[in-house]
Motif scaffolding. Structure first.
Motif, PDB file in Angstrom:
ATOM      1  N   MET A   1       0.907  -1.139  -0.017  1.00  0.00           N
ATOM      2  CA  MET A   1      -0.169   0.022  -0.075  1.00  0.00           C
ATOM      3  C   MET A   1       0.818   1.177   0.059  1.00  0.00           C
ATOM      4  SD  MET A   1      -3.133  -1.196   2.706  1.00  0.00           S
ATOM      5  CE  MET A   1      -4.187  -2.408   2.064  1.00  0.00           C
ATOM      6  N   GLY A   2       0.674   2.240  -0.888  1.00  0.00           N
ATOM      7  CA  GLY A   2       1.247   3.278  -0.846  1.00  0.00           C
ATOM      8  C   GLY A   2       2.548   3.093  -1.725  1.00  0.00           C
ATOM      9  N   ILE A   3       2.285   2.438  -2.685  1.00  0.00           N
ATOM     10  CA  ILE A   3       3.325   2.104  -3.700  1.00  0.00           C
ATOM     11  C   ILE A   3       4.053   3.141  -4.535  1.00  0.00           C
ATOM     12  CG2 ILE A   3       2.210   1.644  -5.971  1.00  0.00           C
ATOM     13  CD1 ILE A   3       3.797  -1.026  -5.836  1.00  0.00           C
ATOM     14  N   TYR A   4       3.543   4.392  -4.696  1.00  0.00           N
ATOM     15  CA  TYR A   4       4.130   5.577  -5.418  1.00  0.00           C
ATOM     16  C   TYR A   4       4.888   6.619  -4.573  1.00  0.00           C
ATOM     17  CZ  TYR A   4       1.947   3.792  -9.421  1.00  0.00           C
ATOM     18  OH  TYR A   4       1.399   3.082 -10.591  1.00  0.00           O
ATOM     19  N   GLY A   5       4.882   6.228  -3.300  1.00  0.00           N
ATOM     20  CA  GLY A   5       5.654   7.378  -2.306  1.00  0.00           C
ATOM     21  C   GLY A   5       7.105   6.848  -2.549  1.00  0.00           C
ATOM     22  N   GLN A   6       7.879   7.637  -1.840  1.00  0.00           N
ATOM     23  CA  GLN A   6       9.271   7.383  -1.920  1.00  0.00           C
ATOM     24  C   GLN A   6       9.569   6.065  -1.231  1.00  0.00           C
ATOM     25  OE1 GLN A   6      12.199  10.263   0.057  1.00  0.00           O
ATOM     26  NE2 GLN A   6      13.674   8.591   0.108  1.00  0.00           N
ATOM     27  N   ASP A   7       9.301   5.836  -0.121  1.00  0.00           N
ATOM     28  CA  ASP A   7       9.422   4.560   0.725  1.00  0.00           C
ATOM     29  C   ASP A   7       8.888   3.384  -0.247  1.00  0.00           C
ATOM     30  OD1 ASP A   7      10.969   5.720   2.094  1.00  0.00           O
ATOM     31  OD2 ASP A   7       9.793   5.717   3.913  1.00  0.00           O
ATOM     32  N   GLY A   8       7.606   3.590  -0.636  1.00  0.00           N
ATOM     33  CA  GLY A   8       6.754   2.458  -1.261  1.00  0.00           C
ATOM     34  C   GLY A   8       7.676   1.976  -2.532  1.00  0.00           C
ATOM     35  N   GLN A   9       8.055   2.932  -3.122  1.00  0.00           N
ATOM     36  CA  GLN A   9       8.835   2.647  -4.606  1.00  0.00           C
ATOM     37  C   GLN A   9      10.183   1.807  -4.370  1.00  0.00           C
ATOM     38  OE1 GLN A   9       9.761   6.076  -6.870  1.00  0.00           O
ATOM     39  NE2 GLN A   9       7.542   6.771  -6.909  1.00  0.00           N
ATOM     40  N   ILE A  10      10.946   2.282  -3.476  1.00  0.00           N
ATOM     41  CA  ILE A  10      12.144   1.727  -2.842  1.00  0.00           C
ATOM     42  C   ILE A  10      11.902   0.356  -2.538  1.00  0.00           C
ATOM     43  CG2 ILE A  10      14.111   1.611  -1.258  1.00  0.00           C
ATOM     44  CD1 ILE A  10      13.989   4.738  -1.328  1.00  0.00           C
ATOM     45  N   LEU A  11      10.883   0.148  -1.513  1.00  0.00           N
ATOM     46  CA  LEU A  11      10.626  -1.290  -1.302  1.00  0.00           C
ATOM     47  C   LEU A  11      10.088  -2.128  -2.274  1.00  0.00           C
ATOM     48  CD1 LEU A  11      10.969  -3.016   1.269  1.00  0.00           C
ATOM     49  CD2 LEU A  11       8.648  -2.591   1.899  1.00  0.00           C
ATOM     50  N   ASN A  12       8.997  -1.798  -3.095  1.00  0.00           N
ATOM     51  CA  ASN A  12       8.458  -2.443  -4.087  1.00  0.00           C
ATOM     52  C   ASN A  12       9.616  -3.024  -4.946  1.00  0.00           C
ATOM     53  OD1 ASN A  12       6.288  -3.209  -6.034  1.00  0.00           O
ATOM     54  ND2 ASN A  12       7.541  -1.780  -7.182  1.00  0.00           N
ATOM     55  N   ASN A  13      10.587  -2.168  -5.347  1.00  0.00           N
ATOM     56  CA  ASN A  13      11.511  -2.590  -6.316  1.00  0.00           C
ATOM     57  C   ASN A  13      12.499  -3.531  -5.999  1.00  0.00           C
ATOM     58  OD1 ASN A  13      10.354  -1.012  -8.360  1.00  0.00           O
ATOM     59  ND2 ASN A  13      11.779   0.774  -7.949  1.00  0.00           N
ATOM     60  N   LEU A  14      12.895  -3.179  -4.611  1.00  0.00           N
ATOM     61  CA  LEU A  14      13.681  -4.231  -3.618  1.00  0.00           C
ATOM     62  C   LEU A  14      12.960  -5.781  -3.602  1.00  0.00           C
ATOM     63  CD1 LEU A  14      16.317  -4.754  -2.223  1.00  0.00           C
ATOM     64  CD2 LEU A  14      15.000  -4.128  -0.020  1.00  0.00           C
ATOM     65  N   LEU A  15      11.805  -5.769  -3.101  1.00  0.00           N
ATOM     66  CA  LEU A  15      11.231  -6.991  -3.292  1.00  0.00           C
ATOM     67  C   LEU A  15      10.859  -7.796  -4.473  1.00  0.00           C
ATOM     68  CD1 LEU A  15       8.414  -5.980  -0.518  1.00  0.00           C
ATOM     69  CD2 LEU A  15      10.607  -7.251  -0.155  1.00  0.00           C
ATOM     70  N   LEU A  16      10.727  -6.877  -5.522  1.00  0.00           N
ATOM     71  CA  LEU A  16      10.601  -7.570  -7.043  1.00  0.00           C
ATOM     72  C   LEU A  16      11.730  -8.319  -7.196  1.00  0.00           C
ATOM     73  CD1 LEU A  16       8.204  -4.921  -8.809  1.00  0.00           C
ATOM     74  CD2 LEU A  16       7.591  -7.216  -7.880  1.00  0.00           C
TER      75      LEU A  16
END
Length: 72
Positions: A1-16
């Motif tokens: 949730m909140g995938i477009y904020g700074q932290d959400g983007q970083i964590l999303n890309n790392l987990l992928l």
């Protein structure tokens, strides 16, 4: 949730990169096509509507939730 904020983007890309299946949530259709987030599993969801959130999570059955969303 909140995938477009700074932290959400970083964590999303790392987990992928680590081969996790990541589902992102946004409140606006306009942000769904944002190039920085490398995720094709993005839903538009009103986080202020508890019944919609409950239904979304019941259907998805995630192992865990990381919430980086803000509510305006």
């Amino acid at each position: 949730m909140g995938i477009y904020g700074q932290d959400g983007q970083i964590l999303n890309n790392l987990l992928l990169q680590k081969n996790y299946e990541v589902f992102g949530v946004t409140s606006s259709y306009q942000t769904v096509h944002h190039e920085i987030v490398k995720n094709k599993k993005i839903s538009i969801l009103d986080l202020s509507d508890r019944s919609v959130c409950n239904e979304f999570l019941s259907d998805l059955k995630p192992e865990f939730i990381l919430n980086f969303a803000s509510i305006r």
